[in-house]
Design a protein around this motif. Structure first.
Motif, PDB file in Angstrom:
ATOM      1  N   ASP A 186      10.571  -3.761  -1.695  1.00  0.00           N
ATOM      2  CA  ASP A 186       9.541  -2.800  -1.304  1.00  0.00           C
ATOM      3  C   ASP A 186       9.266  -2.861   0.192  1.00  0.00           C
ATOM      4  OD1 ASP A 186       8.248  -5.193  -1.146  1.00  0.00           O
ATOM      5  OD2 ASP A 186       6.669  -4.713  -2.573  1.00  0.00           O
ATOM      6  N   HIS A 187       8.076  -2.415   0.594  1.00  0.00           N
ATOM      7  CA  HIS A 187       7.706  -2.350   2.003  1.00  0.00           C
ATOM      8  C   HIS A 187       7.757  -3.718   2.703  1.00  0.00           C
ATOM      9  CE1 HIS A 187       6.363   1.815   2.270  1.00  0.00           C
ATOM     10  NE2 HIS A 187       5.835   1.683   1.068  1.00  0.00           N
ATOM     11  N   THR A 188       7.513  -4.789   1.978  1.00  0.00           N
ATOM     12  CA  THR A 188       7.474  -6.112   2.605  1.00  0.00           C
ATOM     13  C   THR A 188       8.788  -6.408   3.314  1.00  0.00           C
ATOM     14  OG1 THR A 188       5.987  -6.854   0.866  1.00  0.00           O
ATOM     15  CG2 THR A 188       7.031  -8.555   2.208  1.00  0.00           C
ATOM     16  N   GLY A 200      11.307  -4.263   3.771  1.00  0.00           N
ATOM     17  CA  GLY A 200      11.692  -3.137   4.618  1.00  0.00           C
ATOM     18  C   GLY A 200      11.095  -3.230   6.008  1.00  0.00           C
ATOM     19  N   ASN A 201       9.811  -3.509   6.094  1.00  0.00           N
ATOM     20  CA  ASN A 201       9.152  -3.613   7.392  1.00  0.00           C
ATOM     21  C   ASN A 201       9.631  -4.845   8.162  1.00  0.00           C
ATOM     22  OD1 ASN A 201       7.367  -2.642   9.341  1.00  0.00           O
ATOM     23  ND2 ASN A 201       5.756  -4.013   8.641  1.00  0.00           N
ATOM     24  N   TYR A 240      12.730   2.662   8.187  1.00  0.00           N
ATOM     25  CA  TYR A 240      12.914   2.569   6.747  1.00  0.00           C
ATOM     26  C   TYR A 240      11.933   3.489   6.045  1.00  0.00           C
ATOM     27  CZ  TYR A 240       8.641   0.009   5.650  1.00  0.00           C
ATOM     28  OH  TYR A 240       7.328  -0.337   5.463  1.00  0.00           O
ATOM     29  N   LYS A 241      12.229   3.792   4.789  1.00  0.00           N
ATOM     30  CA  LYS A 241      11.307   4.565   3.962  1.00  0.00           C
ATOM     31  C   LYS A 241      11.488   4.175   2.511  1.00  0.00           C
ATOM     32  CE  LYS A 241      14.182   8.624   3.096  1.00  0.00           C
ATOM     33  NZ  LYS A 241      14.249  10.083   3.138  1.00  0.00           N
ATOM     34  N   VAL A 242      10.396   4.281   1.773  1.00  0.00           N
ATOM     35  CA  VAL A 242      10.428   4.110   0.328  1.00  0.00           C
ATOM     36  C   VAL A 242      10.334   5.527  -0.229  1.00  0.00           C
ATOM     37  CG1 VAL A 242       9.247   3.146  -1.673  1.00  0.00           C
ATOM     38  CG2 VAL A 242       9.350   1.843   0.454  1.00  0.00           C
ATOM     39  N   PHE A 286      14.236   0.747  -1.171  1.00  0.00           N
ATOM     40  CA  PHE A 286      13.953   1.401   0.094  1.00  0.00           C
ATOM     41  C   PHE A 286      15.258   1.701   0.810  1.00  0.00           C
ATOM     42  CE2 PHE A 286      13.843  -3.082   1.298  1.00  0.00           C
ATOM     43  CZ  PHE A 286      14.577  -3.103   2.472  1.00  0.00           C
TER      44      PHE A 286
END
Length: 141
Positions: free
Chosen positions: A39-41, A43-44, A61-63, A71
């Motif tokens: 997820d975002h964790t 990805g960022n 990045y994008k989800v 992602f």
């Protein structure tokens, strides 16, 4: 409900690959990487590490959808290195940073345990017991 079972968000299915790399045909030295069951964790974290590298021209990045556990990260380099190799270097640097953080945390935690061996009354009441059975506090349960 529409939400998938929790285990489907992080357990890879039989034959499912955790990372898929799609070379971009329109942009030179670019690729889109699909990372599954994350997820975002992550990805960022990857985006930030990639942007800190001098060979990167673009990283984002994008989800695509909150109910889909993956992602997409897009990377464009200056041509001196491939996006795949750069992503591997970024992952290696992140692993090294986390290992360093873990070592520092363990060292500080051990130092705090040495200091905690000295009985100290933070409230100045003169009492040495916590009030819990067996002289334990609420963190021991």
């Amino acid at each position: 409900m529409n939400a998938p079972n929790r285990y489907e968000l992080y357990v890879l299915e039989e034959g499912e690959r955790p990372v898929e790399i799609i070379e971009d045909t329109k942009i030179p030295n670019a690729a889109t990487i699909k990372v599954v069951k994350q997820d975002h964790t992550l990805g960022n974290l990857l985006r930030a590490q990639l942007l800190a590298m001098p060979q990167v021209l673009f990283a984002g990045y994008k989800v695509p959808h909150p109910l889909q556990p993956h992602f997409l990260i897009k990377v464009q380099t200056d041509g001196t290195i491939t996006p795949t190799a750069l992503l591997e270097q970024a992952c290696t640097k992140i692993i090294g940073t986390i290992a360093s953080l873990e070592a520092t945390f363990k060292k500080e935690f051990q130092m705090s345990n040495i200091g905690a061996a000295v009985a100290e009354d933070a409230y100045g009441t003169g009492a040495t017991t916590s009030g819990f059975p067996g002289d334990r506090d609420y963190l021991d349960f």
